[in-house]
Design a protein around this motif. Structure first.
Motif, PDB file in Angstrom:
ATOM      1  N   ILE A 182     -22.894  44.910   0.460  1.00  0.00           N
ATOM      2  CA  ILE A 182     -22.338  44.693   1.801  1.00  0.00           C
ATOM      3  C   ILE A 182     -20.902  44.221   1.620  1.00  0.00           C
ATOM      4  O   ILE A 182     -20.640  43.259   0.892  1.00  0.00           O
ATOM      5  CB  ILE A 182     -23.131  43.638   2.596  1.00  0.00           C
ATOM      6  N   GLY A 183     -19.964  44.923   2.260  1.00  0.00           N
ATOM      7  CA  GLY A 183     -18.563  44.566   2.130  1.00  0.00           C
ATOM      8  C   GLY A 183     -17.921  44.264   3.473  1.00  0.00           C
ATOM      9  O   GLY A 183     -18.299  44.841   4.498  1.00  0.00           O
ATOM     10  N   GLY A 203      -7.687  43.704   1.973  1.00  0.00           N
ATOM     11  CA  GLY A 203      -8.438  42.674   1.271  1.00  0.00           C
ATOM     12  C   GLY A 203      -9.914  42.832   1.599  1.00  0.00           C
ATOM     13  O   GLY A 203     -10.288  42.997   2.763  1.00  0.00           O
ATOM     14  N   ARG A 204     -10.735  42.812   0.576  1.00  0.00           N
ATOM     15  CA  ARG A 204     -12.159  43.083   0.773  1.00  0.00           C
ATOM     16  C   ARG A 204     -12.987  42.148  -0.092  1.00  0.00           C
ATOM     17  O   ARG A 204     -12.636  41.870  -1.238  1.00  0.00           O
ATOM     18  CB  ARG A 204     -12.466  44.546   0.420  1.00  0.00           C
ATOM     19  N   ALA A 205     -14.090  41.701   0.457  1.00  0.00           N
ATOM     20  CA  ALA A 205     -15.077  40.938  -0.303  1.00  0.00           C
ATOM     21  C   ALA A 205     -16.380  41.718  -0.278  1.00  0.00           C
ATOM     22  O   ALA A 205     -16.792  42.216   0.770  1.00  0.00           O
ATOM     23  CB  ALA A 205     -15.275  39.556   0.294  1.00  0.00           C
ATOM     24  N   VAL A 239     -16.824  46.495   8.243  1.00  0.00           N
ATOM     25  CA  VAL A 239     -18.035  46.056   7.554  1.00  0.00           C
ATOM     26  C   VAL A 239     -18.728  47.315   7.048  1.00  0.00           C
ATOM     27  O   VAL A 239     -18.923  48.268   7.812  1.00  0.00           O
ATOM     28  CB  VAL A 239     -18.974  45.269   8.494  1.00  0.00           C
ATOM     29  N   ASP A 240     -19.071  47.345   5.757  1.00  0.00           N
ATOM     30  CA  ASP A 240     -19.689  48.536   5.203  1.00  0.00           C
ATOM     31  C   ASP A 240     -20.811  48.145   4.248  1.00  0.00           C
ATOM     32  O   ASP A 240     -20.890  47.014   3.780  1.00  0.00           O
ATOM     33  CB  ASP A 240     -18.655  49.413   4.494  1.00  0.00           C
ATOM     34  N   GLY A 241     -21.672  49.100   3.984  1.00  0.00           N
ATOM     35  CA  GLY A 241     -22.790  48.854   3.073  1.00  0.00           C
ATOM     36  C   GLY A 241     -23.178  50.120   2.342  1.00  0.00           C
ATOM     37  O   GLY A 241     -23.058  51.229   2.868  1.00  0.00           O
ATOM     38  N   THR A 242     -23.650  49.968   1.109  1.00  0.00           N
ATOM     39  CA  THR A 242     -24.156  51.095   0.335  1.00  0.00           C
ATOM     40  C   THR A 242     -25.575  50.786  -0.129  1.00  0.00           C
ATOM     41  O   THR A 242     -25.981  49.628  -0.213  1.00  0.00           O
ATOM     42  CB  THR A 242     -23.277  51.368  -0.901  1.00  0.00           C
TER      43      THR A 242
END
Length: 890
Positions: free
Chosen positions: A882-883, A209-211, A852-855
């Protein structure tokens, strides 16, 4: 093609290849001189299971459906890196691979985004995701799903953004193409491999599950995926079943400010007559599901059936502002210092014509592929394989557009540091009180594609292995249909436009909206536009207002085309092995023959009458292939591959329909058509590689490549005579030849020998240099549109204990996106592109992890210009994301 006898070497590469090979060898030594001997005692790379491989599987070599590869690894880093490196080392073609160690752990959302990490591959992100993918600067790649051809509607390729990463087992990018692969790519092959139940030891389930938050669109959206797989031993053999599901929603915003094509304007200056804005936003919902059944009745037979389905619903809008500049009105103007280029212009009391517009878009697409097949190990020497697949794809597009016009009292425009801006002091550009209805475009289209293809392969491994280590042969029969039609194009003026009866937009309830707001400063913050929701949901009202009827714009019979394409392919391949001056050499030699039959249909306009047009064509292509590997040491090997590949033209280019326009008082007689006699683009590709595997998860590789092309397609006009009248008819033709040369270097290592927590670090670095281009009909050589001369990736990795992290930086040098832009003397040149992405993961429990990730963390700004940097064209900005994701696996 005869195999190369023992004691002889492959044909000498051209001088560029020889020089670049020396450079590659030097680079390999320089890159890998440090920190490698501490890992020398590590075990040799383990063998890799290649469940789900194509018909190119083992033909006497360890693994024959893959190739030499630079490898990008993801979370669970070391096991994935080891598997990917072994997969690369034991293959015969030139391939770059990404291998997942776990379910749902790719840091990117779709296949296209992952590809940007691979050596020699470049991507462009727009409309909220990566979509445009080129290999070594070239767009001609064939896309496969589990070794099978898959596509979207009338496209020849699978839209890679449609495949979620949570379904992936492995992603292979072949730079050289084997004879046992589906033909169709001059740049290479992208093969998307999905999970199957026999890939796992037993019951496996996962849930992600990701936001994701996007800054330009100010939206936070959900993404959900799950998979369950199990296998059972019964009295009837072993069974396996897998189901997977993915849902993604993405609300996005792209912003742009543009400057018109430079013209000779008043006072001897060069500058545009318009400056404007393009704001795009959308809401994309994507569903994907797959299911797989496997049955192994005994150790010699395996049967599978699988299905994958993707569905996309996508509502979007693009807001335009076209600001006409007050030329020839006594405006105040300045120039860029030291040039005659316009820098600023302003005029009070200009009463300047100004247009805004909204394009509403509602897209629906659905693609389904079902396949079944079997593998039978008849005995120790023979393996037989067969596979049958059916693919159906549909695309629907609704695209109403309304232009509105107003006259602004004051105008101020400027071009500074590659950015154009325009403002309207004292004018109601945001409220829209000055704007009236001008034009309506009632656009719509639908495309359909389907195919049925069957293949069978036989693989023979002789008991006595001498010079010949194995033989493989196979056949593939496919029937593909593509059809497209769209509504009659063109606009309808509102009956009251530019008259006392003009309809002001503020008089229409619910019609007017503010444009999407930019993050950058380009002058006016917002401007009044037609609401996209009104255009999409009240299209009948717009038709009534502009045409007096609610009837949709009819379909245009002249836009219709259908192509029924039948292919019959036969290939044969021999695996060979010999010693050359005591150096063990192995590889393969083979050829693929492809017969293509096309039944082309369309409509022509002759003497103002629509007439059916059709034609049939037949062609045969022979595609030889040579791949050699020399094992210089246990950890050092060299490769040479030579491949002939083809790329078929787009279906629309074959359209036999002809539209003729009679000459007028001031115009010549002209015509437009496709060309049923187009030949496929041909490419002769050569790769020379050196690979050093100094540890199970450490390598340095260098590849020198050369591509020679012919039959590139360009549209040109030539005289054609019909009923005694000569027309200047525009058609696509095979006119251009080209060449591309370059070098790729990649390095990967984990620094386990460092003390303590420092031992968790790893690094991947790869770079590509390319040069070459197409020789146009006028003799001019242009570099390939969209090709950067330089590109590199730097990827920092960390994994220790419960923590893992990745930081990836991608850069590519400037490139020409379009030559003779809009038929002018100017080329459209794009500034260097770069991106920074990162992710960090912490294992909360044995089964649960938080990521936590970001592009686009540096908020990259895309800029292009008209040949000269001072002559700006676009600046574009895309969402920074940002996810936060929770991943559970049993």
């Amino acid at each position: 093609m005869k195999p190369i006898p023992s004691g002889r070497v492959a044909p000498n590469p051209n001088p560029f290849i020889l020089k670049a090979t020396v450079a590659a060898l030097a680079a390999v030594g320089a890159l890998s001189s440090a920190s490698v001997w501490a890992q020398a005692a590590d075990a040799a790379p383990a063998a890799v299971e290649t469940s789900g491989a194509s018909g190119a599987e083992a033909t006497g070599t360890a693994v024959a459906d893959a190739a030499p590869a630079s490898v990008v690894t993801v979370t669970g880093i070391r096991s994935a890196a080891r598997n990917a490196q072994a997969f690369k080392q034991n293959n015969e073609q030139v391939v770059d691979s990404i291998v997942a160690d776990d379910i749902g752990k790719f840091p990117d959302k779709n296949v296209a985004e992952i590809l940007g990490r691979i050596t020699g591959v470049q991507i462009i992100r727009e409309a909220g995701e990566a979509g445009n993918v080129v290999i070594r600067g070239l767009p001609g790649a064939v896309t496969l799903l589990n070794g099978r051809e898959m596509f979207s509607a009338v496209s020849r390729s699978l839209f890679l953004a449609d495949i979620p990463t949570t379904m992936l087992s492995r992603l292979d990018v072949y730079k050289s193409q084997g004879v046992d692969m589906v033909e169709g790519g001059t740049a290479g092959v992208i093969d998307v491999r999905t999970n199957r139940p026999f890939d796992f030891k037993g019951y496996t389930a996962s849930l992600v599950g990701r936001a994701e938050n996007r800054d330009k669109s100010s939206a936070t959206d959900p993404q959900l995926s799950g998979m369950a797989s199990n296998r059972w031993k019964t009295a009837y053999g072993e069974f396996g079943a897998l189901v997977g599901y993915s849902y993604q929603r993405g609300r996005y915003q792209d912003e742009g400010a543009w400057v018109g094509v430079p013209l000779s304007i008043e006072r001897g200056l060069t500058g545009p007559d318009t400056i404007g804005r393009v704001m795009t936003g959308g809401d994309r919902k994507r569903w994907a599901g797959n299911g797989v059944l496997q049955w192994r009745p005994n150790s010699d037979v395996e049967v599978f059936a699988e299905v994958i389905n993707t569905r996309i619903e996508h509502d979007a809008q693009t807001n335009f502002l076209v600001g006409q500049l007050p030329l020839n009105k006594g405006a105040t103007m300045t120039t860029v210092p030291g040039t005659n280029y316009l820098q600023s212009i302003s005029k009070e009391g200009a009463d300047q014509w100004t247009l805004t517009s909204t394009q509403g878009r509602r897209h629906y697409s659905r693609t389904t592929q079902a396949a079944t097949g079997a593998t039978w190990d008849v005995n120790e020497q023979w393996r037989l394989k067969t596979e049958l697949a059916r693919t159906i794809s549909k695309f629907r597009n609704q695209n109403p557009i309304v232009d509105i016009v107003g006259y602004m009292p004051n105008v101020s425009g400027s071009i500074d540091n590659g950015v154009g801006s325009i403002d309207y002091p004292g004018g109601d550009i945001a409220g829209g009180s000055r704007f009236f209805l001008e034009k309506f475009f009632d656009q719509h289209s639908h495309d359909e594609g389907s195919s049925t293809d069957w293949r069978a392969d036989a693989i023979y491994t002789p008991a006595d292995k001498g010079f010949f280590r194995g033989f493989a042969g196979g056949v593939r029969i496919a029937k593909r249909r593509a059809a497209s039609i769209h509504g009659i194009e063109g606009s309808v003026n509102h009956p009251g436009a530019y008259s006392p009866n003009q309809v002001m937009i503020n008089s229409i309830p619910g019609f007017t909206c503010p444009s999407l707001s930019p993050a950058g400063n380009y002058g006016a913050a917002t401007f009044a536009v037609p609401c996209a929701s009104y255009l999409l949901n009240n299209t009948s009202d717009l038709r009534q207002a502009f045409t007096g009827s609610t009837t949709p714009n009819p379909e245009d019979p002249l836009s219709y085309y259908a192509d029924i394409e039948k292919t019959q392919a036969l290939y044969g391949k021999a695996d060979i092995a010999f010693d050359a001056w005591s150096v063990p050499v192995d590889g393969s030699v083979g050829v693929r023959a492809v017969r293509t039959e096309q039944d082309l249909r369309g409509n022509s306009l002759i003497n103002n009458a629509v007439v059916a047009a059709s034609t049939k064509t037949t062609s045969t292509d022979y595609l030889p292939n040579l791949a050699l590997r020399a094992k210089l040491r246990e950890d050092l090997q060299a490769r040479f591959t030579w491949v002939k590949a083809t790329q078929r033209p787009a279906f629309a280019d074959f359209n036999p329909g002809l539209v003729l326009h009679a000459a007028g008082n001031t115009t010549l007689a002209t015509g437009t058509s496709g060309n049923p006699n187009l030949k496929p683009i041909e490419s002769k590709n050569m790769d020379v590689a050196l690979e050093w595997y100094f540890a199970p998860t450490g390598s340095v590789t260098g590849t020198v490549f050369s591509h020679e092309f012919k039959n590139y397609i360009r549209r040109k006009s030539t005289p054609e005579t019909y009923d005694g009248i000569t027309y200047d008819v525009s058609r696509p033709y095979n006119t251009s030849e080209g060449k591309l040369e370059g070098i790729e270097i990649a390095y990967k290592q984990f620094y386990d020998w460092l003390p303590g927590w420092l031992g968790g670090f790893g690094l991947e670095a790869n770079g590509t240099y390319m040069h070459g281009g197409l020789t146009e009909p006028d003799g001019k050589v242009n570099s390939f549109a969209g090709m950067s001369k330089w590109a590199y990736n730097l990827i920092g990795l960390y994994e220790r204990g419960d923590w893992s992290a990745r930081v990836a930086y991608n850069w590519r040098s400037r490139f020409v996106s379009e030559y003779a832009y809009r038929a002018t003397q100017y080329d459209l040149v794009v500034d260097p592109m770069k991106s920074l992405d990162a992710s960090i993961t912490y294992k909360l429990t044995k089964n649960l992890s938080l990521t936590v990730d970001g592009t686009n963390l540096t908020d990259f700004k895309y800029k292009d210009y008209h040949s000269e940097p001072a002559l700006a064209r676009d600046i574009r900005r895309y969402d920074r994301t940002i996810g936060v994701a929770l991943r559970w696996k049993n």
